[in-house]
Design an enzyme around this catalytic site. Structure first.
Site, PDB file in Angstrom:
ATOM      1  N   ARG A  54      -8.172 110.349  24.465  1.00  0.00           N
ATOM      2  CA  ARG A  54      -7.618 108.994  24.434  1.00  0.00           C
ATOM      3  C   ARG A  54      -8.116 108.284  25.672  1.00  0.00           C
ATOM      4  NH1 ARG A  54      -1.850 111.413  25.782  1.00  0.00           N
ATOM      5  NH2 ARG A  54      -2.382 112.033  27.890  1.00  0.00           N
ATOM      6  N   CYS A  72       9.628  77.000  36.383  1.00  0.00           N
ATOM      7  CA  CYS A  72       9.920  77.482  37.731  1.00  0.00           C
ATOM      8  C   CYS A  72      11.039  78.502  37.760  1.00  0.00           C
ATOM      9  CB  CYS A  72      10.227  76.322  38.663  1.00  0.00           C
ATOM     10  SG  CYS A  72      11.680  75.386  38.170  1.00  0.00           S
ATOM     11  N   GLY A  84       4.672 114.459  26.548  1.00  0.00           N
ATOM     12  CA  GLY A  84       5.726 115.464  26.634  1.00  0.00           C
ATOM     13  C   GLY A  84       7.054 115.050  26.021  1.00  0.00           C
ATOM     14  N   LYS A 103      -3.166 109.867  18.735  1.00  0.00           N
ATOM     15  CA  LYS A 103      -3.842 111.159  18.649  1.00  0.00           C
ATOM     16  C   LYS A 103      -4.617 111.279  17.339  1.00  0.00           C
ATOM     17  CE  LYS A 103      -1.741 114.696  20.408  1.00  0.00           C
ATOM     18  NZ  LYS A 103      -0.621 115.637  20.549  1.00  0.00           N
ATOM     19  N   ARG A 125       1.588 118.572  15.361  1.00  0.00           N
ATOM     20  CA  ARG A 125       1.716 117.834  16.617  1.00  0.00           C
ATOM     21  C   ARG A 125       2.151 116.403  16.370  1.00  0.00           C
ATOM     22  NH1 ARG A 125      -1.661 119.924  20.769  1.00  0.00           N
ATOM     23  NH2 ARG A 125      -2.584 121.883  20.101  1.00  0.00           N
TER      24      ARG A 125
HETATM   25  C1  PEP Z   1      16.257  77.883  36.880  1.00  0.00           C
HETATM   26  O1  PEP Z   1      17.405  77.658  36.518  1.00  0.00           O
HETATM   27  O2  PEP Z   1      15.422  78.472  36.199  1.00  0.00           O
HETATM   28  C2  PEP Z   1      15.825  77.456  38.220  1.00  0.00           C
HETATM   29  C3  PEP Z   1      14.573  77.606  38.602  1.00  0.00           C
HETATM   30  O3  PEP Z   1      16.786  76.959  39.038  1.00  0.00           O
HETATM   31  P1  PEP Z   1      17.804  77.882  39.853  1.00  0.00           P
HETATM   32  O4  PEP Z   1      17.343  79.308  39.706  1.00  0.00           O
HETATM   33  O5  PEP Z   1      17.745  77.422  41.267  1.00  0.00           O
HETATM   34  O6  PEP Z   1      19.086  77.579  39.174  1.00  0.00           O
END
Ligand code: PEP
Ligand code: MG
Length: 897
Positions: free
Chosen positions: A334, A857, A99, A21, A90
């Site tokens: 803003r 992953c 708020g 602000k 303020r």
């Molecule tokens: C992990 O451990 O991040 C993974 C991808 O394998 P999982 O979740 O199957 O153990």
């Protein structure tokens, strides 16, 4: 230290120090817009206050000087008995927290300056009304007195005089009310309402600092992932009055529609009103078109200011303004919060208007917003009972039980119910209930009401201002026409259209998902003349397309079936980063694994493996066919064996019962045998036990079977003219020796299958990095592994020592409460700890094998913040569940610009 900045000294880039602000008030002042004069006390002062619990001494001096300057500029003295200067105090943090924190208006009024104000305004009633508001706000926020006491006194006064509206109270009545209020202050706080203006000011400043740490402010910050350490700035601004009569008023407006993103004027105006009246949703507001009719000249000034601000900020601005006797004053601006759809539309519009570049457009949208656009919507072809239509404040399709209080919302939600919080209007104390609800519905207020702003910020479906609803929160019901809806009845609200339905309404997939799966042309063709949706889909296409061009990270999918692989590919997946093969052994095939585990001799084991081989081969052929031309990373079996075996307790009971009843026969024998095996395989910490690569080494033949199936599937695809890219991934290795053992076997099997099938097989073998030891010995792991994929789920589990299946529900709530982390490390990568391991492993792995491919992953592969981190440490790809793919594409693009 400089703790105080005059508005003429700051600018919009000083948000860290001046708060949003304050920085924007300074920016507007510099632009020459009509901002009342004032100054900002920095967030640094607040941080110092929080550590020392006292206002820094220099601050008092600097405030004195700043007030003097204000007095000199305006030719009035703070709280003077004649023509007094009054100020508002303020809060204003770096990130807006609508708020959540406190504001005190009319500071400087006391028993004598109230007469000066009456003379200036030529309006006794107004002066006494302002004074009673000050005592009320000051009492509540500064002196911590229960606000109800003041509103009860106000109601008592009204009923004593037989009137219903606040505005019907006369000057005399208000003067009496001031006495009542002062009495409340004396009784509740044990002191008199402070008469000295400077004492009022200092106490109000301190109260704003303190409001940074109220429960609701902390809750809001946790939810929005705002750090608790930032502190708030305080803005002290010369008062202008929107409540001087019908030639005055106050309002809020947006330069584009924050709900849809469509161009035009959007705003709410209230005549003869002050401060929070508009956002509190207390009275129903007028549109800007009405405002133009009431005061064309102030409206023209506002239009000019809106154009100016949007051009200057190059974005949607939201603005608070006041009109004092026909003169426009800008109180705040803003860059406005907006819905997900509005964010995409506005970014694309601004690109088309040549106001921003595509790179900037990419920065203006988020993966989280894209995910909201992928939510299902109500099926408009289904039979529905429309109860009423309110204002669409925050999109989405919410179905749930109506509840009428924040506490019920939280209780029922904790029992796993979907609830819709129904209120006349919401106030900041309803935050807990709003968070717990799938939707919020109010009968009062406009698009800028508290409910609307907060719900929009949280991405919760919200409909406001449904005036047809008579909400009775005490009786826990609402009435609309002849329909009575009581607590627990199911309703459905559409935050895109504002419609409210009785009962369940079925939902259908979103047009954005249709676009992602079927492409632009096919989707537009199916949308007919729905211009707004077409504009949205085109905006997503343009911005996501740009993200794909800009990003460096590949985006892969975690999938185990051809159908999911197909979906992943249609959503833009560029490969499979993780196929969890254990999922292929559930259901009917579980018995095959059971047989393998129970095998007493080599022959039975061979038999079980032989039965699995063709099944696995077909699984892999399916995946390789769907993903032809793209990498398919197949992880060898990972989970602890007990996951394939019956539950120990259940089986024990079954066997015991059978014995008691004297039952016999092959089935009972088998159960007894099975029970012994289950008992043998029981582990106290199965996630740290016999799983992953350890299984591969301890149970001969299991990994070999899978690797053979992969090799055969690969060969089959080549022979069928396909372009397979299978990869073998070893889970949960901690030592390079483990990798050696598996890889040697892989090499043998690949050579065998290659000879048998007469095709060349190039199938890389890589390792998941899921254990700290693997990360810390990455240089050696990379001697054997041809790629790494970070399994950040297990890596988080083993780095923190948190059981991933237990801790989140058990105590993470307390952990976030106490600030150990602001978000679960299983959700967003812990950069300092787990992230450091990833960084080390990436660097050292690449040092020993320069062409080492790196991916992730774990669940973090689909988390926006984590994706930015993975981009920064130089991974090659992220892999996530199919529906997160578009989000990952967008965030990977954002990380790269
Ligand atoms: C992990 O451990 O991040 C993974 C991808 O394998 P999982 O979740 O199957 O153990
Ligand atoms: Mg794992």
């Amino acid at each position: 230290v400089k703790y105080v900045f005059d508005f003429s000294e700051g600018n919009k880039d000083l948000k860290d120090l001046l708060g949003g602000k304050g920085a924007n008030l300074a920016e507007m002042t510099n632009l020459g817009l009509p901002v009342p004069p004032g100054f900002t006390i920095t967030t640094e002062a607040c941080r110092t206050y929080m550590t020392t619990s006292a206002l820094p001494p220099e601050l008092r001096v600097q405030v004195t000087l700043a007030v003097r300057k204000l007095e000199d500029d305006l030719g009035r003295l703070l709280g003077d008995a004649h023509d007094p200067l009054l100020v508002s105090v303020r809060s204003g943090a770096k990130f807006s927290m609508p708020g959540m924190m406190e504001t005190v208006l009319n500071v400087g009024l006391n028993d004598s300056s109230v007469h000066g104000l009456a003379a200036f305004a030529n309006n006794e009633r107004f002066a006494w009304d302002s004074y009673r508001r000050l005592i009320q706000m000051f009492g509540k926020t500064v002196l911590d007195i229960d606000g109800e006491l003041f509103s009860d006194a106000l109601d008592a006064k009204k009923s004593q005089l037989g009137v219903t509206g606040d505005t019907e109270l006369t000057a005399d009545a208000l003067r009496e009310l001031v006495d009542d209020y002062k009495e409340i202050v004396r009784r509740e706080s044990g002191r008199d309402f402070p008469q000295h203006p400077r004492e009022q000011l200092d106490m109000a400043i301190e109260a704003v600092f303190n409001s940074w740490n109220t429960d609701r402010a902390r809750l809001y910050r946790r939810r929005e992932r705002i750090s608790d350490d930032l502190g708030t700035a305080v803005n002290v601004v010369a008062m202008v009055f929107g409540n001087l009569g019908d030639d005055s008023g106050t309002g809020v407006c947006f330069t584009r529609d924050p709900a849809t993103g469509m161009t035009g004027d959007y705003g709410d105006y209230l005549q003869n009103a002050q401060g929070e009246d508009v956002v509190a949703g207390i009275r129903n507001t007028l549109s800007l078109a009405d405002f133009e009719k009431i005061d064309p000249s102030a409206y023209a000034d506002l239009r000019a200011a809106m154009r100016r601000l949007e051009g200057h900020y190059r974005d949607l601005c939201d603005i608070e303004f006041t009109v004092e006797r026909g003169k426009l004053w800008m109180l705040q601006t803003r860059v406005g919060k907006r819905t997900a759809a509005a964010a995409f539309r506005i970014a694309k519009q601004l690109v088309d208007e040549h106001i921003i570049t595509l790179d900037e457009a990419l920065e203006r949208v988020t993966g989280e917003q894209l995910s909201k656009l992928m939510f299902p919507q109500f099926d408009s072809s289904a039979a529905r009972v429309l109860l009423a239509t309110g204002m669409a404040a925050s999109p989405g399709a919410a179905v749930g039980a109506a509840v009428f209080s924040s506490s019920t919302a939280q209780e029922w939600a904790a029992q796993g119910k979907d609830v819709i919080l129904v209120r006349r209007e919401t106030n900041p104390d309803d935050l807990g209930g709003m968070i717990a609800s799938v939707g919020v519905l109010t009968s009062r207020g406009g698009k800028t009401s508290h409910a609307a702003v907060v719900a929009r910020g949280m991405g919760t479906t919200c409909v406001v201002g449904a005036e047809a609803l008579q909400v009775d929160v005490n009786a826990r019901r609402f009435v609309v026409g002849d329909t009575v809806v009581v607590e627990g009845d199911v309703i459905a609200i559409d935050g895109t259209s504002g419609e409210i339905f009785l009962g369940e309404v079925p939902v259908v997939s979103s047009p954005v998902v249709r676009y992602l799966e079927d492409g632009l042309d096919a989707t537009i063709a199916g949308l007919g003349d729905d211009e707004a949706t077409i504009e949205l889909v085109e905006a997503v296409d343009a911005i996501l397309g740009h993200a794909d061009t800009a990003r460096r990270l590949g985006v892969y999918a975690n999938v185990d079936t051809p159908a999911d692989a197909h979906r992943a590919r249609s959503l833009g997946g560029e490969g499979i980063g993780l196929c969890r093969t254990e999922h292929m052994f559930l259901g009917d095939r579980r018995v095959l694994i059971e047989r393998l585990i129970l095998a007493k001799d080599d022959a039975t084991q061979e038999e079980a493996l032989a039965a699995l081989l063709p099944l696995q081969r077909e699984d892999f052929i399916g995946l390789l066919t769907e993903m032809d031309g793209l990498p398919v990373t197949i992880r060898l079996i990972d989970p602890p064996l007990h996951e394939f075996l019956p539950d120990f307790t259940e089986l024990s009971v079954k066997v015991a019962l059978a014995k008691e009843r004297g039952e016999t026969g092959p089935e009972v024998d088998r159960d007894v045998e099975l029970l012994a095996a289950v008992d043998r395989h029981r582990e106290a910490n199965p996630m740290l036990g016999l799983r992953g690569v350890r299984l591969g080494i301890v149970i001969p033949g299991l990994f070999a079977l899978q690797m053979r199936a992969i090799a055969q599937a690969h060969a089959a695809r080549i022979k069928a003219g396909g372009d397979p890219h299978a990869e073998i991934m070893i889970p949960l290795a901690a030592s390079v020796m483990e990798l050696h053992l598996v890889k040697d076997e892989a090499t043998r099997i690949l050579a065998d299958v290659s000879a048998e099938e007469g095709v060349d097989l190039e199938i890389p073998v890589g390792a998941m990095i899921e254990l700290p030891r693997a990360a810390l010995t990455a240089d050696r792991m990379a001697d054997v592994a041809e790629f790494f994929s970070f399994g950040t789920n297990d890596l988080t589990q083993t780095t923190w020592g948190f059981s991933r299946d237990d801790v989140e529900g058990a105590f993470f709530h307390e952990y976030t409460e106490h600030g150990v982390f602001s978000v679960s490390p299983f959700e967003s990568i812990d950069v300092q700890g787990v992230g450091r391991l990833v960084r080390i492993a990436a660097q050292e792995g690449r040092a020993s094998r320069p062409d080492l491919r790196l991916g992730v992953c774990g669940e973090h592969g689909g988390d926006p913040q984590s994706i930015h981190f993975f981009n920064e440490v130089g991974l090659d790809y992220v892999s996530c569940s199919p529906f997160r793919i578009p989000i990952a594409r967008l965030e990977a693009g954002r990380a790269a610009v």
